[in-house]
Design a protein around this motif. Structure first.
Motif, short mmCIF file in Angstrom:
data_model
loop_
_atom_site.label_atom_id
_atom_site.label_comp_id
_atom_site.label_asym_id
_atom_site.label_seq_id
_atom_site.Cartn_x
_atom_site.Cartn_y
_atom_site.Cartn_z
N LEU A 74 0.84 -1.20 0.00
CA LEU A 74 0.00 0.00 0.00
C LEU A 74 0.88 1.25 0.00
CD1 LEU A 74 -3.06 0.73 0.12
CD2 LEU A 74 -2.72 1.14 2.56
N GLU A 75 0.68 2.12 -1.01
CA GLU A 75 1.49 3.32 -1.17
C GLU A 75 0.69 4.60 -0.98
OE1 GLU A 75 3.44 3.21 -4.93
OE2 GLU A 75 4.76 1.53 -4.39
N VAL A 76 -0.60 4.57 -1.25
CA VAL A 76 -1.43 5.77 -1.17
C VAL A 76 -2.64 5.50 -0.27
CG1 VAL A 76 -2.81 7.44 -2.46
CG2 VAL A 76 -0.74 6.46 -3.50
N LEU A 113 -0.09 10.19 2.24
CA LEU A 113 -1.10 10.08 3.29
C LEU A 113 -1.86 11.39 3.38
CD1 LEU A 113 -2.37 8.64 5.74
CD2 LEU A 113 -0.49 9.54 7.14
N ASP A 114 -3.19 11.31 3.23
CA ASP A 114 -4.06 12.48 3.30
C ASP A 114 -4.93 12.38 4.55
OD1 ASP A 114 -5.80 14.61 2.96
OD2 ASP A 114 -6.15 14.22 0.83
N GLU A 143 6.33 10.40 1.42
CA GLU A 143 6.78 11.52 0.61
C GLU A 143 5.78 12.67 0.59
OE1 GLU A 143 7.70 10.06 -3.27
OE2 GLU A 143 9.37 8.81 -2.59
N ASN A 144 4.50 12.36 0.72
CA ASN A 144 3.45 13.39 0.65
C ASN A 144 2.54 13.29 1.87
OD1 ASN A 144 4.14 14.21 -2.19
ND2 ASN A 144 3.49 12.10 -2.60
N LEU A 145 2.41 14.39 2.60
CA LEU A 145 1.58 14.41 3.81
C LEU A 145 0.68 15.63 3.78
CD1 LEU A 145 0.85 13.29 6.61
CD2 LEU A 145 2.79 14.59 7.55
N ASP A 146 -0.62 15.40 3.83
CA ASP A 146 -1.61 16.48 3.81
C ASP A 146 -2.31 16.55 5.16
OD1 ASP A 146 -3.60 18.33 3.34
OD2 ASP A 146 -4.13 17.55 1.36
N SER A 195 11.94 11.47 4.49
CA SER A 195 11.71 11.28 3.05
C SER A 195 10.66 12.23 2.48
CB SER A 195 11.27 9.83 2.76
OG SER A 195 12.28 8.91 3.12
N LEU A 196 10.12 13.10 3.32
CA LEU A 196 9.01 13.95 2.92
C LEU A 196 9.41 14.94 1.82
CD1 LEU A 196 6.14 13.89 4.05
CD2 LEU A 196 6.69 15.92 5.39
N LYS A 197 8.57 15.01 0.77
CA LYS A 197 8.79 15.93 -0.34
C LYS A 197 7.71 17.01 -0.42
CE LYS A 197 11.25 12.65 -3.32
NZ LYS A 197 11.24 11.96 -4.65
#
Length: 296
Positions: free
Chosen positions: A130-132, A159-160, A182-185, A204-206
């Motif tokens: 699981l990636e998203v 992760l949203d 990499e993506n956190l909302d 690793s957050l972009k």
């Protein structure tokens, strides 16, 4: 007699192969089709979004919200956005509901009244592929409720958690579990400055979205200033619609990979602000976009 027996075995083998080929080419696997029908029964049997989720239709790869791998025909994306009947009230999730989906890469559970997960039945029971994960517009309310769900997601990249009424600083514990994130909302929540000390562990957050929170930059941000290199890969940062003032720029200048910064609808003012940020930043190639608000 021997020839007849061999012929029968060959026919059986051929039928097995054809059946397997048919199941993979025509629709998703039977266990996954059954799993999807169970999800529908538990969430909202009368959902207009799931009206094509019917037992007599075996081609579940064509159902609304489903995407299958083109080769193996296994479900890789499952969207259950606003799928649950809201009259059922709060939802404490038992993630074993998604166990049939061994190759699942993307899961959308936004807008379903989620408040937490059953004990030992969080997302750790799911495939490590699981990636998203989209959990936006639910009712987690605080970090502890979401932490009960987010374990074992070693491959998660996006992760949203927006619009959940979240507050607290529990993400410090979460960063050690989500090392590939990499993506956190976290937009549209109730976070104050204490959130800054919690997010420095996401190495690793972009992309980070903290818009529409209660950030002021006056307290709790010092630890963030002292450890900017721990967010050395951060490229996109959205801090719009908070209560930040111009001092935030000197604090963020250590983010060496930053390419996009949104500070609109804050209290960042002054004609020399952008120049100051350029001078204090340590970027080799600076491609910062500043959306500065007008003086309030």
């Amino acid at each position: 007699m021997m020839v007849k027996k061999m012929g029968a075995w060959m026919l059986l083998a051929l039928l097995t192969l054809v059946g397997d080929w048919y199941g993979r080419c025509y629709g998703c696997l039977e266990e996954e089709r059954i799993g999807l029908l169970e999800i529908k029964a538990l969430t909202n049997p009368n959902s207009i979004y799931m009206r094509d989720w019917v037992e007599y239709s075996s081609n579940c790869c064509e159902w609304y919200g489903i995407e299958c791998d083109k080769t193996q025909r296994r479900v890789i994306r499952l969207s259950l956005q606003v799928a649950r009947d809201q009259s059922l009230g709060d939802w404490v999730l038992n993630a074993s509901l998604f166990l049939p989906f061994k190759e699942l890469q993307s899961l959308d559970l936004s807008g379903n009244g989620l408040v937490g997960c059953s004990e030992n039945q969080g997302f750790e029971v799911l495939s490590s592929k699981l990636e998203v994960l989209d959990l936006s517009q639910n009712r987690f309310n605080n970090d502890k409720s979401i932490l009960s769900c987010l374990t074992g997601l070693s491959s998660l990249k996006s992760l949203d958690l927006s619009d959940n009424g979240l507050k607290g600083s529990g993400f410090k514990d979460l960063s050690s579990r989500l090392k590939k994130l990499e993506n956190l909302d976290l937009s549209w929540n109730q976070y104050n400055d204490t959130i800054f000390s919690s997010i420095t562990g996401f190495s690793s957050l972009k992309s980070l979205d903290l818009s529409y929170n209660q950030l002021t930059g006056s307290t709790g941000i010092n630890s963030f200033q002292l450890q900017p290199m721990r967010l050395g890969k951060l490229e996109n940062l959205n801090l719009s619609d908070n209560q930040l003032n111009s001092s935030i720029l000197s604090i963020l200048s250590g983010l060496s990979s930053l390419k996009s910064l949104d500070l609109s609808n804050n209290m960042v003012t002054g004609s020399g602000i952008v120049d100051s940020f350029y001078l204090t930043a340590s970027h080799d190639i600076l491609l910062i976009i500043l959306f500065l608000s007008q003086e309030k």
